[in-house]
Design an enzyme around this catalytic site. Structure first.
Site, mmCIF file in Angstrom:
data_model
loop_
_atom_site.group_PDB
_atom_site.id
_atom_site.type_symbol
_atom_site.label_atom_id
_atom_site.label_comp_id
_atom_site.label_asym_id
_atom_site.label_seq_id
_atom_site.Cartn_x
_atom_site.Cartn_y
_atom_site.Cartn_z
ATOM 1 N N HIS A 90 -3.924 16.392 5.225
ATOM 2 C CA HIS A 90 -2.491 16.251 4.955
ATOM 3 C C HIS A 90 -1.655 17.167 5.857
ATOM 4 O O HIS A 90 -0.616 17.694 5.452
ATOM 5 C CB HIS A 90 -2.173 16.537 3.486
ATOM 6 C CG HIS A 90 -2.865 15.622 2.525
ATOM 7 N ND1 HIS A 90 -2.384 14.371 2.198
ATOM 8 C CD2 HIS A 90 -4.029 15.745 1.854
ATOM 9 C CE1 HIS A 90 -3.209 13.783 1.356
ATOM 10 N NE2 HIS A 90 -4.227 14.601 1.130
ATOM 11 N N ASN A 163 -2.131 10.217 -3.902
ATOM 12 C CA ASN A 163 -1.965 9.435 -2.678
ATOM 13 C C ASN A 163 -1.172 8.170 -2.973
ATOM 14 O O ASN A 163 -0.746 7.937 -4.108
ATOM 15 C CB ASN A 163 -3.337 9.060 -2.095
ATOM 16 C CG ASN A 163 -4.088 10.249 -1.532
ATOM 17 O OD1 ASN A 163 -3.504 11.126 -0.907
ATOM 18 N ND2 ASN A 163 -5.397 10.283 -1.756
ATOM 19 N N TYR A 373 -7.978 23.312 -4.205
ATOM 20 C CA TYR A 373 -6.614 23.299 -3.677
ATOM 21 C C TYR A 373 -6.009 24.693 -3.631
ATOM 22 O O TYR A 373 -5.482 25.133 -2.605
ATOM 23 C CB TYR A 373 -5.730 22.353 -4.497
ATOM 24 C CG TYR A 373 -5.879 20.906 -4.105
ATOM 25 C CD1 TYR A 373 -7.110 20.254 -4.235
ATOM 26 C CD2 TYR A 373 -4.808 20.180 -3.598
ATOM 27 C CE1 TYR A 373 -7.262 18.931 -3.875
ATOM 28 C CE2 TYR A 373 -4.955 18.852 -3.234
ATOM 29 C CZ TYR A 373 -6.176 18.233 -3.375
ATOM 30 O OH TYR A 373 -6.327 16.921 -3.003
#
Length: 544
Positions: A90, A163, A373
């Protein structure tokens, strides 16, 4: 899309075959053994299974991932540190501010405050992105599009990280570093490689659903405004009664779906590689605010047990005919960032950022994402990434015992104590917040299990040291050492601690009370209390 290396691949294979053959001839009897080198961990331990995480297996699904799977942690932790400072995935993206507005009442499903009232608006920030390309790659690439939402609720930030597709390529995160490597560049040539791309996918049949989606025209959205968004993973709603439901987020574009053909995408890559970034900024700038309608699919725990597909498998969807979309609200984007780097590039989203009323599911991809993350942000932005303005909670006051660290730009919580439990500052555990209910998972109960108070467990062995191990000489020194050190603490804390020694042995507590000039009767009364009662009796402001 990746481009093939053509003859280079075959030449490399041929050279490898020649080397293998030469070693076989030279090696004699050893040539009969497998020439395949065993995979190992970073410290050399052989890897027997590189494709499956360790889980608490049940008959219903593959189960919760276990933190004891050190190989999974090693792979993910190493993977999130492979690039600096660009995002591993990303990397190319754009973002904007707006709000989430509740349009329909779903309060019976969840106690999440930002969803508790029709008409309520909560500020948010969204970052759209492509997944596989570098920061300078084209917006028109055939690639999933990231759809990450940070909602600044009164109970802290809630991040929905998904997404433009409702599914994903793999169902187990232990495969994720390998999958992304195949979407990047060949380690020898530095080029995108169709062989890498399709070699992995063809050996990973679970990817066929997402690949079908990707190679339809929806694999190349016309721009960020004309595509849907999904959280993809399954999550849990719970209400203040402790009732639970599984759910999935869907965000349907109000602008309508628009896609590019392969030819249009290729032409845009050359003529305007930043067209989606440009389109989003210019639309908001001129007042044409994009919006999405938010829906959820709801599934009861009983339905989850009987459904024809594993509802926690991110390579699968829940069919709408089985679980219709329920409208919740809408998202509107109405403000552009003022500084792209400060706000878009430094925005950090993590599915672990949840609020009361929402809880993870045993989705194996999700369980690993909860770790990976935030770990990526600690590496890329530093341990204090939540202090960056775009990441700061807006609807609540932050207090934690996390201190110091690189790029600490706040007051570092001033003079307040940095440990808990404590009785010297006003911050403590929250009251009146519904805890996530205990999740019964076959023989396992997933919850915060507090060890029950039992005197024997905590105090008996300490008392045995006093009674049976120490000599009179040792006891004298123990009391002297304790009194010398505890004498510098607040009197109420001296009472609280001495009561614990009294619970271990009456003589032990009595002698220490006398050495500290404490009232033994008060010490005895404190010793008879529960931990909670004793803490309350000796709290700040009490007369001890």
């Amino acid at each position: 899309m990746a481009r093939t290396k053509g003859q280079h691949v075959e030449k490399k294979k041929s050279k490898t075959a020649q080397v293998t053959k030469a070693k076989s001839v030279k090696g004699g009897k050893a040539a009969k053994a497998s020439s395949k080198q065993s995979m190992t961990t970073a410290v050399g331990r052989p890897v027997t299974d590189d494709q499956t995480s360790v889980t608490a297996k049940t008959t219903e699904n593959s189960g919760y991932v276990m933190l004891q799977d050190t190989y999974l942690v090693e792979k993910l932790a190493h993977f999130t540190r492979e690039r600096i400072p660009e995002r591993i995935v990303h990397a190319k993206g754009a973002g904007a501010y707006g709000y989430f507005e509740v349009t329909d009442d779903i309060s019976k499903y969840t106690c999440a405050k930002f969803l508790n009232k029709v008409g309520k608006k909560t500020p948010l920030f969204i970052r759209f992105s492509t997944v596989g390309g570098e920061k300078g790659s084209a917006d028109s690439a055939r690639d999933p599009r990231g759809f990450a939402i940070k909602i600044y609720t009164e109970d802290g930030n809630y991040d929905i990280v998904g997404n433009n597709t409702p599914i994903f390529f793999i169902r187990d995160a232990i495969k994720f570093p390998d999958f992304i490597h195949t979407q990047k560049r060949d380690p020898q040539t530095g080029l995108k490689d169709a062989t890498m791309f399709w070699d992995f996918l063809s050996l990973t049949p679970e990817s066929v659903h997402q690949v079908t989606f990707l190679f339809s025209d929806r694999g190349t959205p016309a721009n960020f405004r004309h595509m849907n968004g999904f959280a993809s993973n399954t999550w849990m709603f719970y209400n203040d009664k402790g009732e639970t439901w599984w759910f999935k987020w869907h965000f349907k574009t109000d602008q309508g779906i628009k896609n590019l053909t392969a030819q249009e995408a290729e032409e845009l890559a050359g003529s305007d590689p930043d067209h989606s970034t440009r389109d989003l900024f210019e639309s908001i700038e001129k007042g044409d605010y994009p919006s999405w309608t938010a829906y959820v699919q709801i599934m009861t725990p009983q339905q989850a047990k009987k459904y024809r597909f594993d509802p926690f498998d991110v390579t699968k969807v829940l069919f709408h005919k089985d679980f219709p979309l329920i409208r919740v609200g809408r998202i509107v984007l109405n403000k552009n960032p003022e500084n792209f780097f400060a706000e878009v590039e430094q925005a950090a989203f993590a599915p672990s950022n949840i609020v009361p009323g929402i809880y993870p599911s045993p989705d194996k991809m999700l369980q690993a994402r909860l770790f990976a993350y935030n770990d990526a942000h600690r590496y890329r932005l530093g341990v204090n990434s939540e202090m960056i303005p775009v990441n700061q909670p807006k609807g609540t006051t932050v207090y934690s015992n996390e201190r110091d660290g690189h790029m600490n730009t706040g007051r570092n919580f001033g003079p307040t104590a940095n440990y808990y439990p404590n009785s010297v500052n006003p911050y403590g555990e929250a009251d009146g917040i519904p805890e996530a209910p205990v999740i019964t998972f076959r023989d396992a109960a997933i919850a915060r299990h507090r060890v029950p108070e039992t005197d024997d467990d905590d105090f008996f062995q300490a008392g045995e040291i006093w009674r049976r191990v120490l000599s009179d000489y040792d006891r004298d020194h123990l009391i002297s050492n304790l009194a010398g050190h505890m004498g510098g603490a607040l009197k109420r804390i001296q009472y609280r601690q001495t009561a614990l020694f009294y619970k271990a042995d009456k003589e032990y507590g009595t002698r220490l009370s006398e050495a500290l000039d404490l009232d033994v009767k008060k010490v005895k009364s404190l010793a008879a209390m529960s931990d909670q009662e004793r803490a309350a009796a000796t709290a700040n402001g009490t007369k001890w």
